[in-house]
Motif scaffolding. Structure first.
Motif, PDB file in Angstrom:
ATOM      1  N   PRO A  31     -47.119 -21.253  -2.306  1.00 20.54           N
ATOM      2  CA  PRO A  31     -47.565 -19.868  -2.102  1.00 20.54           C
ATOM      3  C   PRO A  31     -47.145 -19.302  -0.749  1.00 20.54           C
ATOM      4  CG  PRO A  31     -49.423 -21.426  -2.122  1.00 20.54           C
ATOM      5  CD  PRO A  31     -48.227 -22.172  -2.585  1.00 20.54           C
ATOM      6  N   GLU A  32     -47.168 -20.145   0.276  1.00 20.98           N
ATOM      7  CA  GLU A  32     -46.761 -19.628   1.593  1.00 20.98           C
ATOM      8  C   GLU A  32     -45.327 -19.087   1.546  1.00 20.98           C
ATOM      9  OE1 GLU A  32     -48.170 -22.568   1.196  1.00 20.98           O
ATOM     10  OE2 GLU A  32     -49.743 -22.898   2.698  1.00 20.98           O
ATOM     11  N   ILE A  33     -44.454 -19.930   1.020  1.00 17.64           N
ATOM     12  CA  ILE A  33     -43.053 -19.532   0.958  1.00 17.64           C
ATOM     13  C   ILE A  33     -42.890 -18.290   0.095  1.00 17.64           C
ATOM     14  CG2 ILE A  33     -40.787 -20.215   0.123  1.00 17.64           C
ATOM     15  CD1 ILE A  33     -41.567 -21.550   2.723  1.00 17.64           C
ATOM     16  N   GLN A  34     -43.530 -18.296  -1.036  1.00 17.26           N
ATOM     17  CA  GLN A  34     -43.338 -17.166  -1.936  1.00 17.26           C
ATOM     18  C   GLN A  34     -43.869 -15.867  -1.340  1.00 17.26           C
ATOM     19  OE1 GLN A  34     -41.518 -16.772  -4.810  1.00 17.26           O
ATOM     20  NE2 GLN A  34     -40.711 -18.727  -4.052  1.00 17.26           N
ATOM     21  N   ARG A  35     -44.936 -16.006  -0.569  1.00 15.86           N
ATOM     22  CA  ARG A  35     -45.426 -14.788   0.101  1.00 15.86           C
ATOM     23  C   ARG A  35     -44.412 -14.287   1.116  1.00 15.86           C
ATOM     24  NH1 ARG A  35     -51.266 -16.406  -0.116  1.00 15.86           N
ATOM     25  NH2 ARG A  35     -50.895 -17.748   1.673  1.00 15.86           N
ATOM     26  N   LEU A  36     -43.837 -15.236   1.811  1.00 14.48           N
ATOM     27  CA  LEU A  36     -42.832 -14.849   2.807  1.00 14.48           C
ATOM     28  C   LEU A  36     -41.629 -14.185   2.146  1.00 14.48           C
ATOM     29  CD1 LEU A  36     -42.911 -17.856   5.266  1.00 14.48           C
ATOM     30  CD2 LEU A  36     -43.339 -15.470   5.819  1.00 14.48           C
ATOM     31  N   ILE A  37     -41.182 -14.812   1.076  1.00 15.30           N
ATOM     32  CA  ILE A  37     -40.028 -14.265   0.372  1.00 15.30           C
ATOM     33  C   ILE A  37     -40.335 -12.852  -0.138  1.00 15.30           C
ATOM     34  CG2 ILE A  37     -38.570 -14.519  -1.666  1.00 15.30           C
ATOM     35  CD1 ILE A  37     -37.815 -16.543   0.295  1.00 15.30           C
ATOM     36  N   TYR A  39     -38.119 -16.510  -6.715  1.00 14.23           N
ATOM     37  CA  TYR A  39     -38.951 -15.316  -6.640  1.00 14.23           C
ATOM     38  C   TYR A  39     -38.498 -14.267  -7.643  1.00 14.23           C
ATOM     39  CZ  TYR A  39     -40.839 -10.944  -4.813  1.00 14.23           C
ATOM     40  OH  TYR A  39     -41.455  -9.735  -4.693  1.00 14.23           O
ATOM     41  N   LEU A  40     -37.211 -14.031  -7.695  1.00 12.95           N
ATOM     42  CA  LEU A  40     -36.680 -13.009  -8.607  1.00 12.95           C
ATOM     43  C   LEU A  40     -36.952 -13.376 -10.046  1.00 12.95           C
ATOM     44  CD1 LEU A  40     -33.299 -11.953  -6.971  1.00 12.95           C
ATOM     45  CD2 LEU A  40     -35.500 -10.777  -6.933  1.00 12.95           C
ATOM     46  N   ASN A  41     -36.788 -14.641 -10.365  1.00 15.91           N
ATOM     47  CA  ASN A  41     -37.070 -15.100 -11.727  1.00 15.91           C
ATOM     48  C   ASN A  41     -38.499 -14.820 -12.121  1.00 15.91           C
ATOM     49  OD1 ASN A  41     -34.649 -15.963 -12.625  1.00 15.91           O
ATOM     50  ND2 ASN A  41     -34.896 -18.065 -11.834  1.00 15.91           N
ATOM     51  N   GLY A  89     -41.860 -26.549   0.117  1.00 24.53           N
ATOM     52  CA  GLY A  89     -41.139 -26.312  -1.124  1.00 24.53           C
ATOM     53  C   GLY A  89     -41.048 -24.839  -1.494  1.00 24.53           C
ATOM     54  N   ILE A  90     -40.032 -24.528  -2.286  1.00 25.59           N
ATOM     55  CA  ILE A  90     -39.741 -23.123  -2.591  1.00 25.59           C
ATOM     56  C   ILE A  90     -40.826 -22.450  -3.404  1.00 25.59           C
ATOM     57  CG2 ILE A  90     -37.239 -23.360  -2.484  1.00 25.59           C
ATOM     58  CD1 ILE A  90     -37.272 -23.460  -5.530  1.00 25.59           C
ATOM     59  N   SER A  91     -41.586 -23.232  -4.136  1.00 26.91           N
ATOM     60  CA  SER A  91     -42.560 -22.578  -5.024  1.00 26.91           C
ATOM     61  C   SER A  91     -43.949 -22.480  -4.388  1.00 26.91           C
ATOM     62  CB  SER A  91     -42.661 -23.344  -6.338  1.00 26.91           C
ATOM     63  OG  SER A  91     -43.043 -24.676  -6.056  1.00 26.91           O
ATOM     64  N   GLU A 107     -32.524 -20.461  -2.671  1.00 26.28           N
ATOM     65  CA  GLU A 107     -33.264 -21.036  -3.804  1.00 26.28           C
ATOM     66  C   GLU A 107     -34.599 -20.344  -3.985  1.00 26.28           C
ATOM     67  OE1 GLU A 107     -33.653 -25.307  -3.788  1.00 26.28           O
ATOM     68  OE2 GLU A 107     -31.654 -25.487  -2.870  1.00 26.28           O
ATOM     69  N   ALA A 108     -35.286 -20.198  -2.859  1.00 26.78           N
ATOM     70  CA  ALA A 108     -36.611 -19.590  -2.921  1.00 26.78           C
ATOM     71  C   ALA A 108     -36.511 -18.152  -3.419  1.00 26.78           C
ATOM     72  CB  ALA A 108     -37.270 -19.626  -1.554  1.00 26.78           C
ATOM     73  N   TYR A 109     -35.448 -17.505  -3.014  1.00 24.40           N
ATOM     74  CA  TYR A 109     -35.247 -16.119  -3.391  1.00 24.40           C
ATOM     75  C   TYR A 109     -35.011 -15.998  -4.891  1.00 24.40           C
ATOM     76  CZ  TYR A 109     -33.593 -11.322  -2.655  1.00 24.40           C
ATOM     77  OH  TYR A 109     -33.456  -9.967  -2.669  1.00 24.40           O
TER      78      TYR A 109
END
Lengths: 249, 249
Positions: free
Chosen positions: A182-188, A242-244, A178-180, A237-239
């Motif tokens: 931690p793994e994904i958010q770190r990548l983003i 992240y920006l938000n 999922g986009i939220s 979406e993930a991006y």
DNA sequence: ACACAAAATGACGCAACATCAACTTCAAGT
DNA sequence: ACTTGAAGTTGATGTTGCGTCATTTTGTGT
């Protein structure tokens, strides 16, 4: 005078090879026994070693034969010639290597691939060989073209490209979380930072690039790694997420 | 349906080759005329192009045949294999190239180059090569390689690993800018963060890996991405620099 | 003199076609 | 309908550097 077996022991060359060299008149034995067994001397061993050496630097037996037979052979020219040939061969292999890396990268991005996919890829590759430049030069100005080099594009093997590939591949790997997550958010976050580093505040350019990525066809003719739409949407979406989050801090 | 000649016009492949492919069952014509003339369709042309492509990247016809016939062929593994093979071939040619250049230099220095001179040169070169090989084979024992095998599977398939490779490659690329340059420090920062994410507090493992990396030969036989000592030292310095700066904040 | 190793010759196999050679079929022109 | 020349067919052979049988001779020790 030593037997053929002795020769093979001393030089590592096989019996068959010795007989073959005799047959093609490249290296005759110094003599024979009454029964017809081949006998070799010092001189032959040396010549054999020369032959071996000339072989390792890529000459053919026929050439070697002529070179060694001709007292006035122009070694300098011959070696330069050979160097030329070898260099070209090396270069050719280098290109093959690049193509292979490109294909492997594509597979890493796209995940598993079946026959029909592969066929498409192959045909894409073939077309791209010459098509690419035309489209690219139309859409981007010169400065941007330079920047483009640091994006994942076919046939490049440089570290910056590699990292984009690695990042996207990781994104794909962890997509199910999922986009939220931690793994994904770190990548983003890392992608965001890298984007800043590589392209600075050149916002327009970045948008152009993503614009192209959204269209598989444009991607294709631009020679980008076609990122499948699922991954692309996920990234967007993930991006945004992240920006938000970043904006709220 | 087009004739064999049309095919050669469109693809540049010779008639003989087409018949050969038919003969070895690699590519049959779509049909035949009453008289037995071969006829080809769109599908065959495409397949032909695929074959041509696979050939250019170094596969043999037999392999290609099997690859295209097998619906479940593992393209990724196949391509990686081929890349491996090609890389080695390229390296081999590189060595030959070096030897040739060396010989050419010697000739340029020595001037006179007749057969007997050349023979001496050749034998001199051969002895040197023998010595080198012996030296390389010594530096290795069995226990070490077993230890390496038991370490987790670190190879290029894994995106996480890929990113390490990308990061290190970038480090190498920007090395000339010095350990305190912003580029380097950004890279180090990313590496530091990734280290935390990937291994957390498993410090021991990390140290084992780095230990191995310090020996190029160990690295190679472990299947690691080989890091030369220069880069390694540079990394260590830059890393310390980073930790210091971080500590001071 | 007998056994057994080592050697000999000869033939086929490999990869990917090229190059004849000797016929047959196709398409076009008369 | 007939001819002609181009295009097509199968088949054999050559290329590179030997490996790998199979079969037959020669060399050597007891």
């Amino acid at each position: 005078m030593i037997s053929i077996k002795e020769v093979t022991k001393q030089t590592g060359i096989t019996v068959r090879t010795m007989r073959y060299y005799d047959q093609i008149d490249l290296l005759r034995p110094a003599g024979k026994t009454e029964g017809g067994h081949r006998l070799y001397g010092e001189k032959e061993i040396k010549k054999l070693q020369e032959i071996q050496f000339l072989k390792t630097i890529g000459f053919g037996l026929q050439e070697i034969k002529e070179m060694l037979a001709d007292e006035n052979h122009d070694w300098f020219a011959g070696l330069k010639n050979q160097l030329d040939y070898i260099s070209k061969e090396k270069e050719r292999l280098g290109q093959i290597e690049g193509t292979l890396r490109g294909l492997i990268n594509e597979i890493m991005l796209n995940g598993n691939i079946d026959l029909s996919n592969m066929q498409k890829l192959i045909q894409l590759y073939q077309q791209n060989m010459d098509k690419r430049e035309g489209y690219l030069n139309q859409t981007f100005n010169e400065e941007e073209s330079k920047l483009l080099q640091s994006l994942p594009n076919i046939n490049r093997e440089d570290p910056e490209t590699l990292e984009w590939i690695a990042l996207i591949a990781q994104l794909k790997k962890h997509m199910s979380k999922g986009i939220s997550s931690p793994e994904i958010q770190r990548l983003i976050k890392r992608m965001y930072e890298k984007e800043q580093e590589d392209f600075g505040d050149n916002k327009e350019f970045i948008e152009k690039v993503w614009e192209i990525r959204k269209s598989p066809q444009k991607s294709e003719s631009a020679g980008f790694y076609p990122i499948d739409s699922e991954t692309l949407n996920f990234f967007e979406e993930a991006y945004e997420f992240y920006l938000n989050k970043k904006g709220n801090l």
